[in-house]
Design an enzyme around this catalytic site. Sequence first.
Site, PDB file in Angstrom:
ATOM      1  N   ASP A 126      -1.000 -16.672  -9.414  1.00  0.00           N
ATOM      2  CA  ASP A 126      -0.663 -16.358  -7.873  1.00  0.00           C
ATOM      3  C   ASP A 126       0.452 -15.631  -7.702  1.00  0.00           C
ATOM      4  O   ASP A 126       1.516 -15.995  -8.688  1.00  0.00           O
ATOM      5  CB  ASP A 126      -0.999 -17.511  -6.956  1.00  0.00           C
ATOM      6  CG  ASP A 126      -0.898 -17.187  -5.588  1.00  0.00           C
ATOM      7  OD1 ASP A 126      -1.166 -16.022  -5.169  1.00  0.00           O
ATOM      8  OD2 ASP A 126      -0.068 -17.968  -4.932  1.00  0.00           O
TER       9      ASP A 126
ATOM     10  N   CYS B 177      -6.270 -17.064   2.129  1.00  0.00           N
ATOM     11  CA  CYS B 177      -5.066 -16.833   1.164  1.00  0.00           C
ATOM     12  C   CYS B 177      -5.117 -18.090   0.545  1.00  0.00           C
ATOM     13  O   CYS B 177      -5.074 -19.134   1.413  1.00  0.00           O
ATOM     14  CB  CYS B 177      -3.766 -16.591   2.140  1.00  0.00           C
ATOM     15  SG  CYS B 177      -2.337 -16.605   1.362  1.00  0.00           S
ATOM     16  N   THR B 178      -4.547 -18.259  -0.696  1.00  0.00           N
ATOM     17  CA  THR B 178      -4.686 -19.520  -1.217  1.00  0.00           C
ATOM     18  C   THR B 178      -3.406 -20.284  -0.737  1.00  0.00           C
ATOM     19  O   THR B 178      -3.386 -21.791  -1.253  1.00  0.00           O
ATOM     20  CB  THR B 178      -4.636 -19.180  -2.861  1.00  0.00           C
ATOM     21  OG1 THR B 178      -3.447 -18.398  -3.252  1.00  0.00           O
ATOM     22  CG2 THR B 178      -5.912 -18.758  -3.333  1.00  0.00           C
TER      23      THR B 178
ATOM     24  N   TYR C  66       3.094 -11.322  -1.924  1.00  0.00           N
ATOM     25  CA  TYR C  66       2.271 -10.045  -2.373  1.00  0.00           C
ATOM     26  C   TYR C  66       1.758  -9.090  -1.172  1.00  0.00           C
ATOM     27  O   TYR C  66       1.525  -8.150  -1.380  1.00  0.00           O
ATOM     28  CB  TYR C  66       1.307 -10.393  -3.214  1.00  0.00           C
ATOM     29  CG  TYR C  66       1.462 -10.429  -4.820  1.00  0.00           C
ATOM     30  CD1 TYR C  66       2.830 -10.702  -5.149  1.00  0.00           C
ATOM     31  CD2 TYR C  66       0.650 -10.742  -5.722  1.00  0.00           C
ATOM     32  CE1 TYR C  66       3.030 -10.569  -6.603  1.00  0.00           C
ATOM     33  CE2 TYR C  66       0.747 -10.700  -7.164  1.00  0.00           C
ATOM     34  CZ  TYR C  66       2.132 -10.859  -7.795  1.00  0.00           C
ATOM     35  OH  TYR C  66       2.266 -10.985  -8.985  1.00  0.00           O
TER      36      TYR C  66
ATOM     37  N   CYS D 179      -5.541 -15.850  -6.199  1.00  0.00           N
ATOM     38  CA  CYS D 179      -4.970 -14.986  -4.941  1.00  0.00           C
ATOM     39  C   CYS D 179      -5.810 -13.979  -4.559  1.00  0.00           C
ATOM     40  O   CYS D 179      -6.334 -13.023  -5.272  1.00  0.00           O
ATOM     41  CB  CYS D 179      -3.415 -14.314  -5.653  1.00  0.00           C
ATOM     42  SG  CYS D 179      -2.734 -13.214  -4.428  1.00  0.00           S
TER      43      CYS D 179
ATOM     44  N   THR E 239      -5.044 -11.675  -2.399  1.00  0.00           N
ATOM     45  CA  THR E 239      -4.178 -10.425  -2.211  1.00  0.00           C
ATOM     46  C   THR E 239      -4.299  -9.739  -3.651  1.00  0.00           C
ATOM     47  O   THR E 239      -4.869  -8.518  -3.684  1.00  0.00           O
ATOM     48  CB  THR E 239      -2.964 -10.655  -1.918  1.00  0.00           C
ATOM     49  OG1 THR E 239      -2.697 -11.484  -0.709  1.00  0.00           O
ATOM     50  CG2 THR E 239      -2.385  -9.192  -1.544  1.00  0.00           C
TER      51      THR E 239
HETATM   52  N1  DGL Z   1      -1.706 -16.496  -2.139  1.00  0.00           N
HETATM   53  C1  DGL Z   1      -2.000 -14.937  -2.214  1.00  0.00           C
HETATM   54  C2  DGL Z   1      -3.293 -15.005  -1.716  1.00  0.00           C
HETATM   55  O1  DGL Z   1      -4.171 -15.672  -1.716  1.00  0.00           O
HETATM   56  C3  DGL Z   1      -1.001 -14.176  -1.708  1.00  0.00           C
HETATM   57  C4  DGL Z   1       0.347 -14.670  -0.761  1.00  0.00           C
HETATM   58  C5  DGL Z   1       1.431 -13.651  -0.587  1.00  0.00           C
HETATM   59  O2  DGL Z   1       1.999 -13.400  -1.877  1.00  0.00           O
HETATM   60  O3  DGL Z   1       1.444 -12.711   0.201  1.00  0.00           O
HETATM   61  O4  DGL Z   1      -3.634 -13.778  -0.748  1.00  0.00           O
END
Ligand code: DGL
Length: 296
Positions: A33, A207-208, A65, A96, A98
Amino acid sequence: MRSGAVAERRSARTTAQPRNPVTTPHRPIAVFDSGVGGLSVLRHIRTQLPQERLIYLADQANVPYGSRSLAEIRAFSEAITHFLLNLGAKLIVVACNTASGAALTHLRQTFPDVPFVGMEPAVKPAAAQTKRGKVGVLATAGTFKSQRYEALMARFAQGVQVFENSCQGLVDLIESGQTDTPATEQLLRACVAPMLNEGVDTLVLGCTHYPFIRPLLAQIAGPAVAIIDPAPAVARQTKRRLQQHNLLARSDSPGSVTALTTGNADQLARFAERVLDFPLTVTTAVWRNNQLFTAQ
Ligand code: DGL
């Protein structure tokens, strides 16, 4: 890593060939992630598959991200995959939403023999269980602009009203350990108030990072609103994929769990201590010329 590095990173990739898939069961499962978010998936994988060796990679040098371009996230994800395969990964969980939205298709094409498990906002179960036909999705801007999300909506959200919010700044607060401070509460209220006013009865943690603010969210939304975290389903899917590929660990003793971060190892270790019920040793990985290496 600077955003201007994408073109350079891509050309660097042409010199490094994807390794052959690793097919021996004693090899680790790798989970990655942008930061601490994937730990919310790792803990369910640990419960589901206690005998497996697990390696977690947090790209905290590049978090968040969510506000980066899809091309940039794709380049990070590809380099991380090379790195994890070099550590012997037998299966990679993109923990993740994203990175899955931006890169999962690309990763499966680039590494056709490697089993990947990805994530997507749980729109399908939310649409199936909402009584009022109104669902709220909390995910990053990157996830919302991905084709994968578009396809998900077209397939499963017909006849359901979906309210989206990218909760700008929430990932950063969680990364800094602020899962229940007044600042986090204020930001979260501002994100969900419009959708709650519209009458959503189901909220998707897309989002995780967000399972870590679930208690706060439940308090704000109240008991009548269901909250869906896809992490347990992702852990079950990981087990199924290992079974399909005949890659389940053949050991009765618990597997080790280790982590690497491209950021601050102490910070990740402190966060992990709060949210995991097993110990996590954290070391450092470094970006050099758009490739990842373990720190010497
Ligand atoms: N934890 C990530 C997700 O599930 C991304 C969070 C990020 O870095 O913006 O989307």
